[in-house]
Design a protein around this motif. Structure first.
Motif, short mmCIF file in Angstrom:
data_model
loop_
_atom_site.label_atom_id
_atom_site.label_comp_id
_atom_site.label_asym_id
_atom_site.label_seq_id
_atom_site.Cartn_x
_atom_site.Cartn_y
_atom_site.Cartn_z
N ALA A 43 1.80 -35.36 26.44
CA ALA A 43 2.82 -34.79 27.25
C ALA A 43 3.89 -34.57 26.36
CB ALA A 43 3.60 -35.77 28.34
N ARG A 44 4.09 -34.88 25.26
CA ARG A 44 5.49 -34.73 24.27
C ARG A 44 5.25 -33.45 23.84
NH1 ARG A 44 7.04 -39.80 21.28
NH2 ARG A 44 7.63 -40.65 23.50
N ARG A 45 3.89 -33.45 23.05
CA ARG A 45 3.66 -32.09 22.24
C ARG A 45 2.95 -30.97 22.84
NH1 ARG A 45 2.89 -36.90 19.81
NH2 ARG A 45 4.01 -37.36 17.98
N SER A 46 2.77 -31.16 24.04
CA SER A 46 1.98 -29.91 25.02
C SER A 46 2.85 -28.56 24.90
CB SER A 46 1.80 -30.39 26.64
OG SER A 46 1.04 -29.48 27.09
N ASN A 51 10.02 -27.90 28.11
CA ASN A 51 10.69 -29.01 27.69
C ASN A 51 11.17 -30.21 28.89
OD1 ASN A 51 11.30 -30.86 25.50
ND2 ASN A 51 13.41 -30.15 25.61
N ASP A 52 12.14 -29.22 29.84
CA ASP A 52 12.39 -30.31 30.85
C ASP A 52 11.60 -30.74 31.80
OD1 ASP A 52 11.85 -27.37 31.95
OD2 ASP A 52 13.10 -27.68 33.53
N VAL A 53 10.48 -30.14 31.99
CA VAL A 53 9.11 -30.72 33.01
C VAL A 53 8.60 -31.92 31.95
CG1 VAL A 53 6.98 -30.06 33.82
CG2 VAL A 53 9.00 -28.58 34.24
N SER A 54 8.32 -31.58 30.79
CA SER A 54 7.92 -32.72 29.92
C SER A 54 8.71 -34.03 29.90
CB SER A 54 7.68 -32.11 28.21
OG SER A 54 7.28 -33.06 27.45
N ILE A 55 10.13 -33.98 29.90
CA ILE A 55 11.02 -35.09 29.74
C ILE A 55 10.75 -35.84 31.15
CG2 ILE A 55 13.27 -35.76 29.94
CD1 ILE A 55 13.60 -33.63 27.82
N ARG A 56 10.79 -35.14 32.24
CA ARG A 56 10.57 -35.63 33.63
C ARG A 56 9.47 -36.10 33.93
NH1 ARG A 56 14.08 -30.97 35.14
NH2 ARG A 56 11.91 -30.02 35.93
N LEU A 57 8.17 -35.65 33.13
CA LEU A 57 6.84 -36.18 33.32
C LEU A 57 6.80 -37.43 32.73
CD1 LEU A 57 3.77 -35.91 34.29
CD2 LEU A 57 3.61 -34.56 32.16
N GLN A 58 7.41 -37.37 31.60
CA GLN A 58 7.24 -38.76 30.75
C GLN A 58 7.93 -40.01 31.34
OE1 GLN A 58 7.99 -38.38 26.46
NE2 GLN A 58 7.75 -36.13 26.69
N ARG A 59 9.13 -39.76 31.95
CA ARG A 59 9.82 -40.79 32.83
C ARG A 59 8.97 -40.84 33.95
NH1 ARG A 59 15.00 -37.88 33.74
NH2 ARG A 59 15.23 -38.36 31.46
N LEU A 60 8.19 -40.06 34.83
CA LEU A 60 7.45 -40.41 35.94
C LEU A 60 6.17 -41.15 35.57
CD1 LEU A 60 7.35 -37.19 38.28
CD2 LEU A 60 7.98 -39.40 38.94
N LEU A 65 2.34 -44.15 29.92
CA LEU A 65 2.89 -43.60 28.78
C LEU A 65 2.87 -44.34 27.78
CD1 LEU A 65 4.16 -40.77 28.20
CD2 LEU A 65 6.25 -42.07 28.30
N THR A 66 2.19 -43.77 26.45
CA THR A 66 2.06 -44.69 25.28
C THR A 66 3.51 -44.42 24.40
OG1 THR A 66 1.10 -43.12 23.90
CG2 THR A 66 -0.23 -44.32 25.20
N GLN A 67 3.58 -44.99 23.61
CA GLN A 67 4.99 -44.87 22.74
C GLN A 67 4.87 -43.66 22.00
OE1 GLN A 67 5.48 -48.26 20.23
NE2 GLN A 67 6.60 -49.42 21.57
N ASP A 68 3.62 -42.97 21.83
CA ASP A 68 3.71 -41.68 21.21
C ASP A 68 3.63 -40.39 22.08
OD1 ASP A 68 3.02 -42.88 18.74
OD2 ASP A 68 0.76 -43.00 19.26
N GLY A 69 4.06 -40.76 23.36
CA GLY A 69 4.37 -39.67 24.38
C GLY A 69 2.75 -39.44 24.94
N VAL A 70 1.95 -40.01 24.85
CA VAL A 70 0.62 -39.69 25.47
C VAL A 70 0.43 -40.34 26.87
CG1 VAL A 70 -2.07 -39.66 25.04
CG2 VAL A 70 -0.22 -39.66 23.13
N ILE A 71 -0.27 -39.61 27.75
CA ILE A 71 -0.28 -40.31 29.13
C ILE A 71 -1.81 -40.54 29.41
CG2 ILE A 71 -0.28 -39.64 31.55
CD1 ILE A 71 2.19 -38.03 31.30
N ARG A 97 3.10 -31.96 38.92
CA ARG A 97 3.59 -31.05 40.29
C ARG A 97 4.91 -31.87 40.81
NH1 ARG A 97 -1.73 -29.71 43.19
NH2 ARG A 97 -2.32 -27.61 42.23
N LYS A 98 4.81 -33.25 40.54
CA LYS A 98 6.18 -33.83 40.94
C LYS A 98 7.19 -33.76 39.92
CE LYS A 98 4.11 -37.81 43.44
NZ LYS A 98 3.71 -39.32 43.47
N ALA A 99 6.90 -33.60 38.76
CA ALA A 99 7.70 -33.66 37.69
C ALA A 99 8.49 -32.08 37.55
CB ALA A 99 7.27 -33.95 36.29
N GLU A 100 7.65 -30.96 38.10
CA GLU A 100 8.25 -29.82 37.95
C GLU A 100 9.59 -29.31 38.40
OE1 GLU A 100 7.88 -25.33 38.35
OE2 GLU A 100 7.22 -26.35 40.23
N PRO A 101 9.68 -29.68 39.72
CA PRO A 101 11.23 -29.09 40.47
C PRO A 101 12.31 -30.05 39.70
CG PRO A 101 9.84 -30.54 41.97
CD PRO A 101 8.85 -30.47 40.60
#
Length: 139
Positions: A43-46, A51-60, A65-71, A97-101
């Motif tokens: 998710a971190r390097r996709s 960028n904003d969706v990636s941050i919300r996705l990692q939080r969700l 989520l691993t420490q490297d940002g891999v779901i 989809r949950k992280a998108e809005p």
């Protein structure tokens, strides 16, 4: 190409699958066939995610989520590999989809005049009850 929303779609190459033996139903077949799916999505390097969706996705993602940002999503609900693979993809799509809005900002408001008066009346009433508990002044 996996269509997530109108503005987000994932490339199939971004998903990494590994297949392991699953526990549960399947009889003797469960010991021979690797039907459970473990899917990894960085998710971190996709490049597909803003960028904003990636941050919300990692939080969700939470504990997925691993420490490297891999779901990491594990799917072993079904007895065959293809259905578990589709289940893992669908779960990732739902998460995105949950992280998108973007979250809606709260508008700061003042309490109404009636609400302020009601609050003050309640405070006065409570103060009167407490003052009745005190020792009489003459003693």
């Amino acid at each position: 190409m996996i269509e997530v929303t109108q503005r987000i779609s994932l490339d199939d190459g971004e998903l990494e699958f590994s297949y392991v033996r699953a526990a549960g139903p399947g009889g003797q077949n469960v010991n021979k066939v690797s039907s459970a799916v473990q899917m990894r999505f960085d998710a971190r390097r996709s490049p597909s995610l803003p960028n904003d969706v990636s941050i919300r996705l990692q939080r969700l993602a939470g504990s997925r989520l691993t420490q490297d940002g891999v779901i990491v999503i594990s799917a072993s609900r079904f007895r065959d590999q293809q259905r578990n693979r589709a289940d893992a993809i669908e779960r990732l799509v739902e998460l995105i989809r949950k992280a998108e809005p973007a979250p809606v900002k709260r508008k700061v408001t003042k309490p109404t005049r009636a609400a302020r008066e009601k609050r003050l009346e309640g405070k006065a009433k409570r103060g009167a009850v407490k003052s009745m508990r005190q020792r009489p002044m003459g003693d």
